[in-house]
Every structure is written in C-alpha cells, then in structure tokens.
Design an enzyme around this catalytic site. Structure first.
Site, PDB file in Angstrom:
ATOM      1  NE  ARG A  77      91.682 157.188  90.687  1.00 56.15           N
ATOM      2  CZ  ARG A  77      91.029 156.689  91.038  1.00 56.15           C
ATOM      3  NH1 ARG A  77      90.191 157.131  91.251  1.00 56.15           N
ATOM      4  NH2 ARG A  77      91.767 155.434  90.952  1.00 56.15           N
ATOM      5  CB  ILE A 103      69.677 126.763  87.386  1.00 60.05           C
ATOM      6  CG1 ILE A 103      68.681 126.047  86.437  1.00 60.05           C
ATOM      7  CG2 ILE A 103      70.796 126.419  88.444  1.00 60.05           C
ATOM      8  CD1 ILE A 103      70.168 125.108  86.052  1.00 60.05           C
ATOM      9  CG  ASP A 104      65.399 126.620  84.234  1.00 58.17           C
ATOM     10  OD1 ASP A 104      66.369 126.235  83.893  1.00 58.17           O
ATOM     11  OD2 ASP A 104      64.465 125.695  84.473  1.00 58.17           O
ATOM     12  NE  ARG A 135     100.721 134.879 109.530  1.00 58.07           N
ATOM     13  CZ  ARG A 135     101.427 134.514 110.917  1.00 58.07           C
ATOM     14  NH1 ARG A 135      99.829 135.558 111.676  1.00 58.07           N
ATOM     15  NH2 ARG A 135     101.532 134.072 110.655  1.00 58.07           N
ATOM     16  N   GLY A 173      64.529 120.234  91.236  1.00 54.29           N
ATOM     17  CA  GLY A 173      66.184 120.469  90.444  1.00 54.29           C
ATOM     18  C   GLY A 173      67.145 121.480  91.573  1.00 54.29           C
ATOM     19  CG  HIS A 206      94.222 147.640  91.617  1.00 52.34           C
ATOM     20  ND1 HIS A 206      95.886 147.858  92.496  1.00 52.34           N
ATOM     21  CD2 HIS A 206      94.448 148.875  90.656  1.00 52.34           C
ATOM     22  CE1 HIS A 206      95.719 148.964  92.637  1.00 52.34           C
ATOM     23  NE2 HIS A 206      94.785 150.029  91.708  1.00 52.34           N
ATOM     24  CD  GLN A 234      73.056 124.685  80.968  1.00 52.19           C
ATOM     25  OE1 GLN A 234      72.504 126.057  80.436  1.00 52.19           O
ATOM     26  NE2 GLN A 234      72.905 123.390  80.742  1.00 52.19           N
ATOM     27  CD  GLU A 240      90.668 151.929  99.367  1.00 48.45           C
ATOM     28  OE1 GLU A 240      91.861 151.015  99.061  1.00 48.45           O
ATOM     29  OE2 GLU A 240      89.539 152.681  97.951  1.00 48.45           O
TER      30      GLU A 240
HETATM   31  P1  ADP Z   1      60.619 121.618  90.588  1.00 48.54           P
HETATM   32  O1  ADP Z   1      60.614 122.241  92.174  1.00 48.54           O
HETATM   33  O2  ADP Z   1      62.118 122.145  90.564  1.00 48.54           O
HETATM   34  O3  ADP Z   1      59.950 122.592  89.521  1.00 48.54           O
HETATM   35  P2  ADP Z   1      59.895 118.608  90.581  1.00 48.54           P
HETATM   36  O4  ADP Z   1      58.353 119.697  89.426  1.00 48.54           O
HETATM   37  O5  ADP Z   1      59.887 117.963  89.616  1.00 48.54           O
HETATM   38  O6  ADP Z   1      60.760 119.957  90.690  1.00 48.54           O
HETATM   39  O7  ADP Z   1      58.958 119.265  91.961  1.00 48.54           O
HETATM   40  C1  ADP Z   1      59.420 118.674  93.140  1.00 48.54           C
HETATM   41  C2  ADP Z   1      58.395 117.567  94.246  1.00 48.54           C
HETATM   42  O8  ADP Z   1      57.771 118.633  94.791  1.00 48.54           O
HETATM   43  C3  ADP Z   1      58.439 116.345  93.292  1.00 48.54           C
HETATM   44  O9  ADP Z   1      59.008 115.489  93.227  1.00 48.54           O
HETATM   45  C4  ADP Z   1      57.092 116.294  94.626  1.00 48.54           C
HETATM   46  O10 ADP Z   1      57.194 115.979  95.281  1.00 48.54           O
HETATM   47  C5  ADP Z   1      56.470 118.189  94.438  1.00 48.54           C
HETATM   48  N1  ADP Z   1      55.127 118.095  93.658  1.00 48.54           N
HETATM   49  C6  ADP Z   1      55.382 118.878  92.577  1.00 48.54           C
HETATM   50  N2  ADP Z   1      54.113 119.309  91.841  1.00 48.54           N
HETATM   51  C7  ADP Z   1      53.057 118.334  93.344  1.00 48.54           C
HETATM   52  C8  ADP Z   1      51.880 118.832  93.333  1.00 48.54           C
HETATM   53  N3  ADP Z   1      51.063 118.610  92.805  1.00 48.54           N
HETATM   54  N4  ADP Z   1      51.321 118.331  94.790  1.00 48.54           N
HETATM   55  C9  ADP Z   1      51.866 117.520  95.544  1.00 48.54           C
HETATM   56  N5  ADP Z   1      53.365 117.883  95.397  1.00 48.54           N
HETATM   57  C10 ADP Z   1      54.293 118.377  93.997  1.00 48.54           C
END
Ligand code: ADP
Length: 977
Positions: A655, A343-344, A845, A203, A851, A479, A819
């Site tokens: 202050r 992001i989590d 410039r 992600g 503030h 998000q 400053e």
């Molecule tokens: P994240 O990294 O956000 O947890 P994913 O779990 O979808 O996302 O993993 C992203 C990519 O990493 C997958 O699409 C795959 O290509 C690779 N990947 C994940 N797990 C494995 C694994 N056990 N062995 C090989 N490649 C993996």
C-alpha cells in the site's frame, strides 16, 4: 364482542379540525371517547379547557355497545403508540408501512368488510408487501398514524405467539370478473390487480430462474397477480395447470438454480395460427393480457407475432363464443416485454444477454483445466464452443484464457486459405517458448468463402504440418449448465425489474419493448428492431459482408477482437503495427494496494501489446517501495505466459504511496535512472492517491513529467473514473459461492440467519451487488450506516418472515455487512442482537469472508476487462509521449527526460459504460471523497432498494430514497462534465 380490553388509543391533535376528523375516523370503527378515565388519571391534563379538547390525551376505546357494526369484528390487539399526535409526516407511499415502529394493530374477523369500510372512507391503504396475501392491510388515519388490520391473531415481530393460527393459502385473492363488474356497476370502482405472466422459451440459459424470481416478486410488490407459464409456449397452448399463479414463496431459492425451473420447450403448435389462437384463449380465460418472455431471438419473434395477431384472435374467439364480449372488451390488447436469455450473447442491440457470462465461466474453467495437461504433454488442444452464428463465446474465451487462435463466424481469418496462417502463429508461439497451443473454435466458424472450419480439420493440420500432438475437446452442453455466476444473477434481476416496470407503463400503441443493457445501463429498445438486426448478422455473414456483421454486434465486440489479435497474434512486429524506433518507450508496470483478480492479466496484456508495438516493458516488483529499491526487470513476451488465469499479484503489491510512505525523490530518481518513460500503476485507491502525489511532485522532478496512468484494480470498486475496477467480478463470484454454501448451512440448521461480513472499506459495492446476487435479506453499508431503529425494523421483518414460513420448513437467511459500516454495530453485535430478539424463532451466526473475497483464479469478465484496459493504457502512453518524441527526433536533439507537462497525462484509465476511457486526475479530484477513499457518486447505489424489496421488504427509508436521487443526479452531472 371481541375487544379484550387490552388498551386504549390516546388521541391528541394540533388542531380542533384534525382532532374531529380523526375522532370521526375512529368512531367509524366503533371506538368511543372515555374522558372520565383520563380525568382521574392525569391532573395536568384535566386542567385543559373543554374547548381545547384536541390538546388533551383523549382516550379512545372500542365500544361494544356502539351502533357501528364494525366493532363486532375488531379486536384492538396492541397499540405501540400510546399517544396519537399530529406531528407525524404523512406516510410515504413507497415505503413499506410494515416497517413503522408505531403501529396500531387491530385484529379483524372479516378483512374484506374492513377493506370495504376503508375504501368507503377513502383511507390511504397499503397491502403487506412481504407476502402475496391480502389478510393484512395497512391504513393511515387522518393524523398519519399507521393501523394494521390483520386477520391473524399474532402480529409477527410484536407478539411472540405461536404461529399455529398462521395458516396460509399463499395466493392473492383476486376479484372475479363478475365481482368486478358488480362493483363497477355499483359505482364502487375497484380495478382487479393486473395479471402478468412470465415464460421462458427456447434454449435454457443460466439466470432464467433469477428472472422468474425477480419478475414474480417485483410484480407482487407492485400489487400485480403474477403467473408463470410452464414449458414455454407449449404451456400457453396447453393452458390449464401450465399457467400457474405464483406467490412470494413459489420462487424462494431460485436465484442460485441454473436452467429454468418453469421449463422450456420448442413448440411447433405455437408456430401455427391455430396454436396461437388456443394460447390467446387460455390467457384470456385466466384474465391475463401481459406476458414477459425470456428467451432467444426465436422466442421473441414468436412473442411479437402473437402480439400483432392478438386483436384478430380476440375477434375470432368472441365470434365463436369461446370468450364473452366482456372478456374481449377487457383484453383488447396484449402487452409483450422481452428479456434476452441466451448463452451465445447473440442478440444485437444489447451488450450482454442473460446466461452468456455463466457459459463463459464454464468454458474458461474447462480451458484452464486443459491448459495444465497441454503444458504437461506439450500438446495442442482444439476446443469447440457453442455459437452457430455468433463468435462471442469463442472470442471472449480466447481473450480470457490467452488462447493462441480463435475462429468465429463474423470475422474469418483474413486469407481464404487460413491454414498457413494458423501454422505460422502456432509455430511462432512455440518458438518463443510456449509448451502448449490452444485454439478456440465457434461451432459456426467459417472461412472467407463461407466454408465451415471444423475442429477435426484444425487438429489434422497441426498434427500433420507441425507435428504437434493435437486433441479436440467439444464442450457441448456443459456450457449451458450450472448455477449462474454473480453478474448473470444481477443482470437477470435488474432487467426483470425493468421488464415489470415496462409492462406497467406500456401503452397499446407502442411497439413491444426488449429490455437491454447498453453502456452499463438497463434500458429498452424495440423488440422487433433488435430481432431484425440480429437476423441481419446471419444475412451479412451469408453475403460475406463480414465488416457489417462485426458492426451489428455490440460496440465492444470489434474492439475486443482487435485486442485479442494485438495482444496475442501480432508478435512478429508486423510492418504497420510496430512503431517507428524513435516513438518506442520504456514502460514501467507496477502493482499497488491489495491483490485483486485481473492484475496479472492486465500486466500480461500490457507487456505483450507493448512488445508488439516495439516498446520496452519493464516490471517493477513490490510497488513503489520496490521501485525505490530498484527491483526492476525487463519483461519478456514469454515471461508473462499463462498470467491471464493467475490470481493475486505476480509482481507483489503493497500500500505504499509515493510522497507519503516512500520518498518521492527516490521514486523520481529511479524513474530517471531506469529511463522509464511511461508508468502504469495497476491497483486500488492507493493507485489514485499515487497519481495525486505524482502529479503534485511533477513541478519538482522532471523525470515525473511522463505519461502516468492508473488502471483501477480493487475488489472494493472505490476508484473514481471507472464503473468497474479489476477484481470486482472475481470477488462477487467468491462472495456468491461462499454465500450459497452458507445459505445451505443456514437452511440445514434450524432457522438461522447468517450475518456475513464482506470487504469494501467505505464502499458498499460488494454488499449491495453481492446482496442482490445472493438474495440477501438486507445489507448494511457505509453509505447508509446502521442505527438501532434500523436494527429493530430488521428484527421485526425477520420475525415476520419466520412467522410466515411453513412451520415444517427451515429457512436460512443472509445479511451482508460491509466491514467498515460501524464501529459499534460489529458483525458479532448484530448477530447477538438478532439471536436475542429472534426469541427462538430463529438464531444467528456470523461468517467473515475475509481474504477469500480476493478470489482464486480471476473471473472471465475481469480477465477481459483487464485485456481491454491494459491496451488502452499503452495507447494512452503512446498518445502522451509521441509529440515530444517526434519533436526531439526531428530536431535531432536526443530523447528528453520530460515528455509531457499536460494535465491529462496523469489519469485513470477506466471502464466508462461500453468504453474504456482516460480521465485526468485533476478532473476526478472534485468528484472524489478522498477522506472516505471513494467516488462521491456510485452508479450501483440505484440497486440498493432492490435487495430489501426482493427479500420482501417495502421500499426502504425516505432518507435512502433521497440519497438514491442525489447519487443519481450527481452521477449524471459527472458523466455530463
Ligand atoms: P430461441 O428462442 O432460443 O431462439 P427457438 O428459435 O427454438 O429458440 O424458438 C423457441 C420457440 O419460439 C419455438 O419453439 C417456437 O415455439 C417459438 N417461435 C420461434 N419463432 C417463431 C415464429 N416465427 N412464430 C411463432 N413462434 C415462434
């Protein structure tokens, strides 16, 4: 012969041996002595004896008739040093030699030949670090003078010639494997630069681009060839154009861009051994065997699997003639370094992941907006946020927005049937006067029997059981979006620098490292162990081991959950939370110094938590001068509702320091009159000064013998005893958004440099951290000061950058200036100097942020820090008052005025790594520079060199390096003591 007769080099040395050595050095490049000219020009020099030749200014000139074949390739273009003498320090490897003010410039037709000559002579060399191109080589002569061999006609910064000859290919020229082999065989060992690739996977997360930028630039500055793999693992499997060589400019402007510009993909083929074999083949063919992976636990697992299989892939490829034996030999091991982009904040072992805080910004913006409509219609909103196995976003959003209830996977509501409890809390809050109800639900929220808790169900319950008009808002992909916030930019940058360092120091037999953040320090841990621990969280939840699941998160997580509960839900004075009557105290809360984000959030939490414990919080308006006038009012639970998101200071602040600006006697009198038994001071350095004065005055006024704590809140981050004061994060975000806008203006206007003035008093914190987050060109901070030579070298560097730019591009650049850095070199003066010295290559410039830097609404991080710290402040007061109160209660003597004489009871309550701790004012005084109003050491000073380095400058001055080492040592000592 190209010598244009421009100038001579004048050689003088302190010893005959050095003289001879240097003469020989220059002769190797076709120079010869021309003594006659010297004699007729300088009588005094001519009187020097023949055997003291080294003391003379002996003139050297490129001699076309020289037998040395180098001479035909060289032009002596400009010699800034008319006299080469033996009094210089040897050149320091870590400094960009391009910053030298005295450089002898030689234009060479054949840079490769020059390099070979330099190598043959064993001359110390440095590649120009502000571009990835090999066309300029710095070398040091035996006397330590710097020579620049350049294939360009113009030397940026020194000659203002047109840049028409400045054509650039933009990529480092690497030795081919054949060339490498040839050189090795001929005994001319010249290892090719290490090739490192970065990929983003899984992600997307804001800050991934900042990672790519920092990895690429830091790698180049260390002499590596840097590659980006586009489209995550899919790019590795596909190879070809998906694996691209990056140069310095490829990542320009990436800092502020959200998501990932090199793409990410979920890749099925990489999950198969055949796919990974193809990936290995593609990498080896490119000569790459080091990868930095930025992604979530899935991506990092994949990376580790790949690494463990690598030797078998290499063997397989060799056996099937897909790679040569040499290739197999050269790339026996794969180096993997992980960066967590998620992001989590769902990775165990690290306090925070790249992207999580930006995501929290998006959530808080949304909830703050929802708040107004909820208030208007007296509605309830159920807000669903991301987090399948991790409740970090939901919990932090709950704290930061003052939500009424949160549902997270790791800690289901205590009872299996959570519905009555939810109704109870919502109803009670309504009864206290709240017009809105906000419930935050993580998408993976569960009850104790692992049944999902869904937003729609919560809505139905509130509507049906309580009759509240309830709506559901699912925030979704909002998000993930947007430009990264300041803290993500900084985190991504410093972690990425660490990732490159980890690659360069990796060994085949050590496990793959994961770069993490722990206790406000960047460090590393075993990648696989971190992934395993992360998976254990999901397992623990699956087995209903919720306590274990909480433990596996970062150490603050459980504490923050308790902070949320204690300051939000427990308003019913539940039996075991409320203190016995005799231990309840009157707590005075006041603000001091300039306003900063989080002051109100801290006040709200202190009031609510104090109420929940049975204390009597009172609000003191307008600081100590207000206290003296008696502007004091009881704080109610509902009176502080909504303060979490309020910027500025609701209590009013100034202050005035007791004992200095207001009468200490009156302060003590009002404290006694209003029966204040604990004082909480929220504010900047004036708060610390107040602690010092109050502590001193205790011997005269018994009413000051109460627990007194200072919660640092100032954008300058200059209070001792805390890593961060409240408001710093809000301020950095304000600076970042202002500088993003200014940068855009600077780019749109032709070639403009903005000198941006930031606040901070005598502390360079905002300039340094802001400088990293805004990709500033450089920063001027009080810790270093400004000098003419520094300005000169900065002008040279800017000229070099603008020379180097594509003539059709208009680049904007930013310099941050604190400053109070100098009375002479004001923001205007610096800007005018740049304008003049820019010679129409660029103009300048100014922008004075003023503030604006106090920000509007406080950032989520400031709100969360405020909540945690405020609770600790109340606990601090309980701790330091309980003994006297218990004693008085047992002896039935009535409550004394003096509650404590203990030194530790006058303290700063600050963020200390992952903890919130109190440090007595006595213990902090020795590490405080009272005159300059700041701590003697500062953890953030270590980041200072990165600003210049990532802007294309070498590593800074030796003095600064020395200062960094001193600050670091002082910091370690402080922490130890
Ligand atoms: P994240 O990294 O956000 O947890 P994913 O779990 O979808 O996302 O993993 C992203 C990519 O990493 C997958 O699409 C795959 O290509 C690779 N990947 C994940 N797990 C494995 C694994 N056990 N062995 C090989 N490649 C993996």
């Amino acid at each position: 012969m190209q010598a244009d007769g421009f100038s001579y080099i004048s050689l003088r040395a302190n010893s005959p041996a050095k003289f001879e050595e240097t003469l020989r050095f220059y002769q190797e490049f076709g120079f010869r002595k021309c003594l006659d000219q010297l004699r007729c020009n300088d009588k005094a020099q001519a009187d020097i004896n023949e055997d003291e030749e080294h003391l003379r200014n002996v003139w050297l000139k490129l001699d076309p008739s020289s037998s040395n074949n180098m001479v035909n390739d060289l032009v002596l273009k400009l010699c800034l040093s008319t006299c080469v003498v033996d009094s210089r320090k040897p050149p320091n490897e870590d400094i960009d030699w391009g910053l030298e003010e005295q450089v002898i410039v030689l234009i060479t037709k054949d840079i490769d030949k020059t390099r070979s000559q330099l190598e043959k002579l064993g001359v110390p060399m440095q590649k120009l670090v502000n571009t990835s191109e090999p066309e300029k080589i710095y070398a040091a002569d035996p006397l330590g003078n710097i020579l620049l061999f350049s294939s360009q006609v113009a030397f940026p910064g020194l000659l203002h010639e047109s840049s028409s000859n400045n054509s650039r290919e933009g990529s480092p020229k690497l030795l081919s494997d054949e060339e490498y082999k040839k050189r090795k065989e001929s005994g001319e060992h010249h290892p090719p630069p290490r090739k490192i690739a970065i990929l983003t996977s899984g992600g997307d997360a804001p800050g991934m681009n900042a990672c790519v930028r920092a990895v690429v630039r830091y790698g180049i500055s260390k002499g590596c060839a840097m590659y980006a793999v586009y489209e995550g693992y899919q790019g590795l499997v596909d190879g070809g154009n998906q694996i691209r060589l990056m140069d310095w400019k490829s990542v320009r402007g990436w800092m502020r861009v959200g998501g990932t510009s090199i793409g990410t993909a979920r890749c099925k083929p990489f999950q198969t051994s055949e796919g990974r074999l193809k990936a290995a083949e593609n990498l080896i063919k490119e000569g790459i065997d080091s990868i930095i992976v930025c992604g979530g636990d899935g991506s990092l697992t994949g990376a580790d699997v790949f690494r463990s299989e690598w030797p078998s892939h290499v063997e397989n490829l060799k056996k099937n003639d897909r790679i040569t034996t040499e290739q197999a030999e050269q790339h026996k091991h794969l180096t993997i370094v992980g960066l967590v982009g998620s992001i989590d904040n769902d990775m165990s072992s690290t306090d925070i992941t790249i992207g999580a805080v930006t995501s929290l910004h998006r959530i808080c913006e949304a909830v703050d907006s929802i708040n107004t409509t909820a208030m208007s219609h007296s509605r309830a909103f159920v807000v669903e946020v991301m987090g399948r196995h991790c409740g970090w976003l939901a919990l932090m959003a709950g704290i930061a927005t003052g939500a009424d209830f949160v549902f997270i996977p790791e800690r289901p509501p205590g009872e299996e049937d959570w519905r009555p409890r939810l109704c109870d809390v919502a109803q009670r809050h309504r009864q206290m006067g709240k017009r809105k109800t906000i419930i935050i639900v993580a998408e993976g929220a569960l009850d104790t029997s692992l049944k999902p808790i869904k937003s729609e169900e919560i809505k139905d319950i509130l509507t049906e059981r309580l009759g509240i008009d309830t709506r559901v808002t699912t925030l979704g992909h909002v998000q993930r979006g947007g430009s990264p916030c300041a803290s993500d930019r900084i985190l991504a940058t410093i972690q990425s620098v660490e990732a490159v360092r980890a690659v360069l120091t990796s060994k085949p037999d050590t496990p793959s490292p994961l770069i993490i953040s722990r206790n406000n320090q960047i460090t590393s841990t075993s990648l696989m162990k971190a992934v395993e621990l992360t998976h254990e969280v999901a397992k623990a939840i699956g087995e209903k081991k919720f306590a274990r699941a909480m433990e596996l998160r970062d150490p603050q997580f459980a504490e923050e959950f308790d902070a949320f509960t204690a300051s939000t839900i427990l308003d019913d004075f539940s039996e075991n939370f409320v203190l016995p009557k005799h231990q309840r105290i009157r707590v005075g809360i006041l603000h001091i110094g300039a306003p900063s984000g989080g002051m109100n959030a801290a006040t709200r939490t202190a009031v609510r938590y104090a109420h929940n414990r049975g204390h009597h919080p009172v609000l003191i308006y307008n600081g100590f001068s207000g206290l003296v006038r008696g502007t004091i009012e009881d704080a109610t639970w509902i009176g502080v509702d909504g303060w979490t998101s309020h910027g500025g200071s609701e209590l009013g602040t100034n202050r005035d320091v007791p004992g200095i600006d207001v009468d200490m006697g009156m302060v003590a009198y009002q404290i006694q009159k209003n029966k204040i038994q604990g004082l909480m001071i929220i504010g900047g350095f004036e708060g610390f000064s107040s602690l010092v004065e109050l502590e001193k005055a205790r011997q005269h006024y018994p009413s000051l013998c109460i627990p007194i704590c200072h919660l640092p809140a100032t954008i300058s981050n200059n209070v001792p005893g805390t890593d961060y004061s409240l408001g710093t994060d809000t301020s950095l975000n304000a600076i970042v958004s202002a500088c993003d806008a200014i940068g855009q203006s600077a780019r749109s206007s032709r070639r403009r440099v903005f000198v941006v003035e930031v606040q901070g008093g005598k502390s360079g914190y905002l300039a340094v951290e802001g400088g990293i987050a805004c990709s500033a060109n450089t920063v001027y901070i009080p810790e270093e000061g400004i000098s003419l030579s520094r300005l000169q070298s900065d002008v040279k560097h800017l000229l070099a950058l603008y020379f180097d730019d594509d003539p059709d591009m208009s680049e904007g650049r930013i310099i941050l200036r604190t400053e109070d850095v100098s009375e002479t070199y004001t923001t205007d003066v610096i800007s005018n100097i740049l304008k003049d010295e820019g010679h129409r290559l660029f103009d300048s410039r100014t922008a004075i942020l003023g503030h604006i830097q106090q920000g509007d609404t406080p950032s989520p991080l400031d709100r969360i820090r405020a909540t945690r710290s405020a609770i600790k402040c109340i606990e601090f007061m309980e701790f330091h008052s309980s003994e006297a109160l218990d004693k008085a209660y047992l002896s039935k003597q009535g409550t004394p005025i003096e509650l404590t004489q203990c030194e530790d009871s006058v303290a700063v309550v600050g963020i200390w790594g992952a903890d919130v701790r109190s440090n007595s004012v006595k213990s902090l005084l020795p590490v405080t520079d009272m005159k300059n109003r700041k701590p003697r050491s500062a953890w953030w000073f270590e980041h200072r060199p990165l600003v210049d380095l990532l802007a294309g400058r070498g590593l800074f001055t030796p003095e600064a390096q020395q200062l960094i080492a001193e600050q670091r040592n002082a910091g370690d000592e402080d922490k130890k003591s």
